[in-house]
Design an enzyme around this catalytic site. Structure first.
Site, short mmCIF file in Angstrom:
data_model
loop_
_atom_site.label_atom_id
_atom_site.label_comp_id
_atom_site.label_asym_id
_atom_site.label_seq_id
_atom_site.Cartn_x
_atom_site.Cartn_y
_atom_site.Cartn_z
N SER A 287 -9.29 -0.69 4.35
CA SER A 287 -10.11 0.02 5.08
C SER A 287 -11.53 -0.16 4.49
O SER A 287 -11.81 -0.55 3.36
CB SER A 287 -9.70 1.33 5.04
OG SER A 287 -10.83 1.99 5.80
N TYR B 69 -7.41 9.66 1.35
CA TYR B 69 -7.35 8.37 2.05
C TYR B 69 -8.18 7.48 1.32
O TYR B 69 -7.93 6.25 0.96
CB TYR B 69 -7.77 8.56 3.58
CG TYR B 69 -7.76 7.43 4.43
CD1 TYR B 69 -6.77 7.14 5.17
CD2 TYR B 69 -8.97 6.48 4.33
CE1 TYR B 69 -6.47 6.03 5.81
CE2 TYR B 69 -8.80 5.34 5.36
CZ TYR B 69 -7.70 5.21 5.83
OH TYR B 69 -7.42 4.09 6.68
P1 NAD Z 1 -0.91 4.06 13.20
O1 NAD Z 1 -0.91 5.75 13.07
O2 NAD Z 1 -1.17 3.52 14.60
O3 NAD Z 1 0.35 3.46 12.57
C1 NAD Z 1 0.84 3.87 11.54
C2 NAD Z 1 1.92 3.07 11.16
O4 NAD Z 1 2.60 3.30 9.95
C3 NAD Z 1 3.04 3.31 12.16
O5 NAD Z 1 4.01 2.38 12.42
C4 NAD Z 1 3.75 4.45 11.46
O6 NAD Z 1 5.34 4.52 11.90
C5 NAD Z 1 4.19 3.96 9.97
N1 NAD Z 1 4.36 5.01 8.94
C6 NAD Z 1 3.66 6.27 8.90
N2 NAD Z 1 4.43 6.63 7.91
C7 NAD Z 1 5.37 6.01 7.32
C8 NAD Z 1 6.35 6.03 6.20
N3 NAD Z 1 6.56 7.15 5.78
N4 NAD Z 1 7.07 5.03 6.33
C9 NAD Z 1 7.15 3.92 6.94
N5 NAD Z 1 6.11 3.65 8.04
C10 NAD Z 1 5.32 4.95 8.04
O7 NAD Z 1 -2.36 3.74 12.26
P2 NAD Z 1 -3.07 2.50 12.29
O8 NAD Z 1 -4.49 2.96 12.71
O9 NAD Z 1 -2.52 1.39 13.14
O10 NAD Z 1 -3.23 2.26 10.73
C11 NAD Z 1 -2.65 0.97 9.97
C12 NAD Z 1 -3.21 0.99 8.78
O11 NAD Z 1 -4.47 0.49 8.98
C13 NAD Z 1 -3.16 2.10 8.02
O12 NAD Z 1 -2.98 1.60 6.62
C14 NAD Z 1 -4.71 2.46 8.20
O13 NAD Z 1 -5.06 3.27 6.97
C15 NAD Z 1 -5.45 1.16 8.28
N6 NAD Z 1 -6.62 1.37 9.12
C16 NAD Z 1 -7.00 1.89 10.14
C17 NAD Z 1 -8.08 1.91 10.71
C18 NAD Z 1 -8.31 2.11 12.05
O14 NAD Z 1 -9.47 2.58 12.48
N7 NAD Z 1 -7.37 2.60 13.03
C19 NAD Z 1 -9.41 1.62 9.95
C20 NAD Z 1 -9.09 0.81 8.69
C21 NAD Z 1 -7.86 0.83 8.24
#
Ligand code: NAD
Length: 263
Positions: A145, A158
């Site tokens: 991130s 986080y």
């Molecule tokens: P999201 O909530 O849409 O998806 C998260 C995924 O993780 C889902 O498939 C969920 O089922 C899975 N998950 C959660 N807990 C779990 C567990 N205990 N075991 C197995 N799977 C589990 O979130 P996202 O925005 O797609 O985020 C994905 C990654 O990208 C994360 O690591 C997040 O920190 C990172 N990220 C997101 C953003 C953003 O703006 N959305 C920005 C930077 C980084």
């Protein structure tokens, strides 16, 4: 340029939603065999799995390992190796978020965020590296991130986890550099996924402002382009890293954040 992945096998953690699902689809579209992982309704996950397989003509499996449980993570990697005899690409993407001032930060949420966002990447990596070493090639891509590089208030767990992911990335990259394996961190800015949509609500409560004000003054305030990053933009970078052209990109943090961390 199109990077093809026929014959390669990828695991994407947390790929039942958001960024992980988009990255898994990009790997499938490039011809790769994909193992999905993540939480959710079993019928919806099966529909996603079958839909991706049919759309892209590739094998797509699902493993329900809970990223807080090391034994389940080990089983996910071992069963992938048993089924396909290889693991070429590991994308450590699963992540959760909770937003609160540090003095009110629930201890259970701290533990959960560190387990899912940081420690699961260690467990997946330690299981994947022997397979990649034996093959003489591998790609590990950690979805970190912008918060691996800079902080924001109310996100202590986080930000700590994502800084930790970058430390893990750099360390393992040095360890496997002569084995044909690369380890990199993609550091996205804000992508409009369910994780961010939940934060809009939480940030509004923590800051005592409206959700519209959070979008304008908090979330896109950090991003100089004033636009959300798209999953397609992240997918393009992932496919590059997985290709032979990406072989010398190792141990680095690749920002895809519209300029956020340039400030
Ligand atoms: P999201 O909530 O849409 O998806 C998260 C995924 O993780 C889902 O498939 C969920 O089922 C899975 N998950 C959660 N807990 C779990 C567990 N205990 N075991 C197995 N799977 C589990 O979130 P996202 O925005 O797609 O985020 C994905 C990654 O990208 C994360 O690591 C997040 O920190 C990172 N990220 C997101 C953003 C953003 O703006 N959305 C920005 C930077 C980084």
């Amino acid at each position: 340029m199109t990077h093809r992945l026929e014959g390669q096998v990828a695991i994407v953690t947390g790929s039942t939603s958001g960024i992980g699902l988009g990255l898994a689809e990009a790997l499938a579209a490039a011809g790769g065999t994909v193992v999905l992982n993540g939480l959710g309704d079993a019928a919806a996950i099966e529909a996603t799995r079958a839909g991706l397989a049919a759309k892209h003509g590739v094998e797509v499996r699902y493993h329900g390992a809970d990223m807080t449980r090391p034994a389940e993570i080990a089983d996910m990697v071992a069963s992938t190796a048993a089924a396909f005899g290889r693991l070429d690409i590991l994308v450590n993407n699963a992540g959760v978020q909770h937003v609160a001032p540090v003095e009110d930060f629930p201890v259970e949420w701290w533990d959960r965020i560190i387990a899912i966002n940081l420690t699961s990447a260690f467990h997946c990596t330690r299981a994947a590296v022997p397979l990649m070493k034996a093959a003489g090639r591998g790609r590990i891509v950690n979805i970190a991130s912008a918060h691996a590089l800079v902080a924001s208030p109310f996100k202590s767990a986080y930000v700590a986890a994502k800084h930790g992911v970058l430390g893990l990335t750099r360390t393992v990259a040095l360890e496997v550099a002569q084995d044909g394996i690369t380890v990199n961190a993609i550091c996205p800015g804000y992508v409009k996924t369910p994780l961010v949509e939940a934060q809009i609500t939480d940030q509004a409560k923590a800051r005592g402002i409206s959700e519209d004000e959070v979008m304008r003054d908090v979330i896109l305030a950090a991003q100089p382009t004033k636009k959300f990053v798209t999953v397609e933009q992240l997918s393009g970078l992932l496919l590059y890293l997985c290709s032979d052209l990406g072989a010398s990109v190792n141990g680095t943090a690749l920002s895809v954040d519209g300029g956020w961390t340039a400030a």
